[in-house]
Design a protein around this motif. Structure first.
Motif, PDB file in Angstrom:
ATOM      1  N   ALA B 242       2.547   6.289  -6.772  1.00 40.41           N
ATOM      2  CA  ALA B 242       2.478   4.954  -7.385  1.00 40.41           C
ATOM      3  C   ALA B 242       2.621   3.881  -6.307  1.00 40.41           C
ATOM      4  CB  ALA B 242       3.569   4.793  -8.446  1.00 40.41           C
ATOM      5  N   GLU B 243       3.541   4.103  -5.364  1.00 38.03           N
ATOM      6  CA  GLU B 243       3.711   3.150  -4.256  1.00 38.03           C
ATOM      7  C   GLU B 243       2.428   3.071  -3.431  1.00 38.03           C
ATOM      8  OE1 GLU B 243       6.336   1.054  -3.494  1.00 38.03           O
ATOM      9  OE2 GLU B 243       7.039   1.676  -5.464  1.00 38.03           O
ATOM     10  N   ALA B 244       1.895   4.233  -3.074  1.00 41.70           N
ATOM     11  CA  ALA B 244       0.716   4.286  -2.203  1.00 41.70           C
ATOM     12  C   ALA B 244      -0.513   3.656  -2.853  1.00 41.70           C
ATOM     13  CB  ALA B 244       0.418   5.734  -1.812  1.00 41.70           C
ATOM     14  N   LEU B 245      -0.649   3.839  -4.176  1.00 41.63           N
ATOM     15  CA  LEU B 245      -1.858   3.363  -4.861  1.00 41.63           C
ATOM     16  C   LEU B 245      -1.877   1.838  -5.029  1.00 41.63           C
ATOM     17  CD1 LEU B 245      -2.190   6.126  -7.615  1.00 41.63           C
ATOM     18  CD2 LEU B 245      -3.839   5.689  -5.795  1.00 41.63           C
ATOM     19  N   LYS B 246      -0.720   1.196  -4.903  1.00 43.19           N
ATOM     20  CA  LYS B 246      -0.626  -0.260  -5.079  1.00 43.19           C
ATOM     21  C   LYS B 246      -1.353  -0.687  -6.355  1.00 43.19           C
ATOM     22  CE  LYS B 246       0.764  -1.177  -0.513  1.00 43.19           C
ATOM     23  NZ  LYS B 246       0.601   0.126   0.106  1.00 43.19           N
ATOM     24  N   LEU B 247      -0.796  -0.205  -7.452  1.00 45.31           N
ATOM     25  CA  LEU B 247      -1.525  -0.288  -8.718  1.00 45.31           C
ATOM     26  C   LEU B 247      -1.001  -1.335  -9.686  1.00 45.31           C
ATOM     27  CD1 LEU B 247       0.940   1.256  -9.913  1.00 45.31           C
ATOM     28  CD2 LEU B 247      -0.455   3.277  -9.997  1.00 45.31           C
ATOM     29  N   THR B 248       0.018  -2.119  -9.268  1.00 46.51           N
ATOM     30  CA  THR B 248       0.564  -3.092 -10.215  1.00 46.51           C
ATOM     31  C   THR B 248      -0.298  -4.357 -10.276  1.00 46.51           C
ATOM     32  OG1 THR B 248       1.896  -4.197  -8.543  1.00 46.51           O
ATOM     33  CG2 THR B 248       2.909  -2.327  -9.648  1.00 46.51           C
ATOM     34  N   ALA B 249       0.012  -5.197 -11.247  1.00 50.29           N
ATOM     35  CA  ALA B 249      -0.732  -6.440 -11.419  1.00 50.29           C
ATOM     36  C   ALA B 249      -0.639  -7.300 -10.148  1.00 50.29           C
ATOM     37  CB  ALA B 249      -0.182  -7.210 -12.619  1.00 50.29           C
ATOM     38  N   LYS B 250       0.567  -7.351  -9.573  1.00 51.83           N
ATOM     39  CA  LYS B 250       0.761  -8.146  -8.364  1.00 51.83           C
ATOM     40  C   LYS B 250      -0.095  -7.626  -7.220  1.00 51.83           C
ATOM     41  CE  LYS B 250       5.264 -10.261  -8.037  1.00 51.83           C
ATOM     42  NZ  LYS B 250       6.657  -9.854  -7.891  1.00 51.83           N
ATOM     43  N   ASP B 251      -0.088  -6.285  -7.041  1.00 54.26           N
ATOM     44  CA  ASP B 251      -0.896  -5.668  -5.978  1.00 54.26           C
ATOM     45  C   ASP B 251      -2.377  -5.979  -6.181  1.00 54.26           C
ATOM     46  OD1 ASP B 251       1.292  -4.315  -4.801  1.00 54.26           O
ATOM     47  OD2 ASP B 251       1.110  -2.671  -6.241  1.00 54.26           O
ATOM     48  N   MET B 252      -2.818  -5.794  -7.404  1.00 50.79           N
ATOM     49  CA  MET B 252      -4.251  -5.952  -7.693  1.00 50.79           C
ATOM     50  C   MET B 252      -4.684  -7.402  -7.513  1.00 50.79           C
ATOM     51  SD  MET B 252      -5.733  -3.057  -8.388  1.00 50.79           S
ATOM     52  CE  MET B 252      -7.136  -3.225  -9.484  1.00 50.79           C
TER      53      MET B 252
END
Lengths: 280, 315
Positions: B242-252
């Motif tokens: 989950a950390e590596a994928l940077k999948l949160t709204a903020k990341d995206m």
């Protein structure tokens, strides 16, 4: 105590190390037939003994399709960034670096234009050797630009897919390559320029769910595995073994999602005939 | 059902309840204590939710009480008429859609639907649509185009269904066609990720002029669990994945892969559906108004250009 003891458990060769085109002197097909590699090469890498289609890459497809192997490559130097600083068991940057060194390819797709039996054509062809032919930003962008070239020069577009799907190490970015390529294909479609999608073994995941299935003509090499979900995932979902031939090109043709299956030895002539029919 | 990080908050909330009951029952004045405990709860909530890990956000996006597509639709509209079927194979209950109005403007609203109990979950196939779901969605989008109604899609899926029949009926083709067709839709399209945005299954209704994510949702090419199983060859690395994928709204949003984030109430969307729906309504109205000022051609060009700019590479 067993007579024969496996030193290492199971298959340990990483996917990206599996060889594509044979480079030894002799080649053994899955059914056990032995063929001389020179004979294979002169036969479009199809075994004359059992019609097995050896898995080949862009260099071989270009040689098979373009007249006198003459073509101009597009965006040959483009390489992957690492937008997410992705690290799993290995960092993405070092994975890319090692793969480039090992495969002498810059990423999992190459695009070129040239003449096929005198007909101008743009071809993008995937290389499975490069991290399982996975689709990241480079694959998406190179295909998008190849389609741009088709639109600008009113040349038909041929996409040769061979991929396990999207490249996880680019996460959201790789997902959006499905959108990007489909957007360009929407324009190509509107312009009325022919798009032929050739699916080879294997074509799965996000590639199937975007450009591979969007051809005016969706065609495939015999025996290729074609699907959205991989067989392992489906087996786990339904908790049963899959029927024989499930997700083979023949199965997909049977269910109405392919226009025809083409033997690689007839690929060039059949594509030429098809494009001539559209032209006249 | 409580998530691990919700428990300390719930404990304090229970204590508060006890205190209030005690104060009322025994007629003692505990207002000072109650007030200070309320402040403490609020502070703990703020701190907890400001520091959620990516995996915890994934857990929130799947919270058992999380509102689903139809919850939002019935909160946003009063006159929703559901439309069924793909006119081909069947009606996929994992994908719902229909017409409804928000403050006088009619919308076509489409989304994946999850179930809340065992029976519903089965009926909704856990929000995993089959090809007919994507074909139904496309049929409704074309209908919206015909009658010139803007489209809203609400995305919440652990993925397109990876089943035998799904393959037979062309799951890949159905999603691919939606991607291509959605780019050419003449009406405004707003996509909102309300829970899980897993891969092609999410993107299959995710090509929009505006793509927005609720604060505690995720959107990526694969779920953290599957990513762990493929790259680490074990199911145990989902947190790292989950950390590596940077999948949160903020990341995206930071990576410019979405257009914006809609804030959730403190504690998550499930703590206040009305507040959440109202927030969504405000955004939908604002974005629709802006999009309707453009011509269909402008919208299509901008939609295409936006997605074509996504990607990072060296030349």
């Amino acid at each position: 105590m067993s007579w024969f003891k496996r030193k290492e458990k199971g298959i340990s060769t990483p996917t990206e190390e599996k060889k594509d085109a044979p480079d030894g002197l002799w080649y053994k097909t899955p059914s056990g037939k032995i063929v001389h590699t020179r004979e294979l090469k002169s036969n479009a890498y199809v075994s004359p003994e059992d019609d097995y289609h050896v898995k080949i890459g862009s260099a071989e497809y270009f040689q098979i399709l373009f007249d006198n192997n003459k073509f101009t490559e597009l965006d040959a130097k483009m390489t992957s960034g690492d937008p997410l600083s992705f690290v799993d068991t290995k960092s993405y940057t070092s994975r890319i670096k090692d793969t480039i060194k090992k495969t002498e390819l810059n990423d999992a797709v190459r695009s070129a234009y040239g003449k096929m039996n005198g007909i101008d054509i743009v071809v993008s062809c995937m290389d499975f050797n490069f991290i399982g032919g996975s689709m990241g930003s480079v694959v998406g962008e190179k295909i998008a630009r190849a389609i741009d070239h088709s639109i600008k020069n009113k040349m038909p577009f041929l996409m040769i897919s061979r991929s396990g799907g999207a490249r996880m190490m680019e996460a959201g970015f790789s997902l959006m390559q499905m959108a990007k390529t489909s957007a360009k294909l929407a324009i190509l479609d509107k312009e009325g320029i022919p798009y032929i999608s050739l699916m080879t073994d294997p074509t799965t995941g996000g590639v199937t769910a975007s450009y591979a299935m969007l051809g005016d003509f969706n065609i495939a090499e015999p025996g290729s595995l074609i699907g959205f979900a991989g067989p392992r995932v489906i087996r786990e979902t339904i908790g049963k073994d899959l029927p024989k031939g499930f997700q083979s090109a023949e199965f997909v043709l049977d269910h109405g999602f392919l226009d025809f299956i083409v033997d690689r030895r007839q690929l060039k002539s059949k594509l030429s005939t098809l494009l001539t029919l559209l032209q006249n | 059902m409580l998530l691990e990080f919700e428990k300390p908050i719930a404990d304090l909330e229970n204590k508060l309840q006890e205190m209030k009951t005690l104060a009322e029952g025994k007629k003692i004045d505990l207002s000072k204590d109650i007030e200070s405990l309320e402040e403490k709860i609020q502070a703990l909530k703020k701190e907890t939710f400001a520091n959620l890990t990516r995996w915890q956000r994934v857990q929130l996006s799947r919270h058992a009480d999380r509102p689903y597509t139809l919850d939002y639709i019935y909160e946003l509209t009063e006159d929703f008429i559901e439309i069924h079927g793909d006119r081909n194979v069947k009606d996929d209950k994992a994908m719902v859609g229909g017409l409804g109005s928000i403050d006088g403007q009619t919308f076509m609203i489409i989304g994946q639907q999850k179930g809340r109990n065992t029976k519903q979950r089965q009926e909704r196939n856990f929000g995993m649509a089959n090809p007919e779901g994507y074909r139904k969605a496309l049929r409704l989008m074309k209908m919206a185009e015909k009658f010139n109604k803007p489209i809203i899609t609400l995305i919440d899926t652990p993925g397109a269904f990876p089943g035998l029949e799904a393959e037979e009926r062309g799951q890949g083709e159905a999603i691919a066609r939606n991607l291509r067709e959605m780019f050419m839709l003449k009406v405004p399209v707003i996509c909102i990720i309300i829970g899980e945005g897993a891969s092609g299954g999410a993107l299959g209704i995710g090509i929009g002029d505006k793509v927005l994510m609720l604060e505690n949702t995720w959107y990526s090419v694969i779920s953290p669990e599957s990513c762990s199983s493929i790259l680490w060859r074990s199911w145990d690395y989902k947190e790292q994945a989950a950390e590596a994928l940077k999948l949160t709204a903020k990341d995206m949003e930071k990576n410019k892969l979405i257009d914006g984030i809609i804030p959730e109430p403190l504690g998550g969307a499930h703590t206040d559906l009305k507040w959440m729906a109202n927030e969504m309504k405000k955004v939908i109205k604002k974005e629709t108004k802006a999009l309707l000022k453009l011509s269909p051609e402008e919208r299509i060009t901008q939609r295409i250009d936006k997605f074509c700019a996504m990607g990072v590479y060296n030349e």
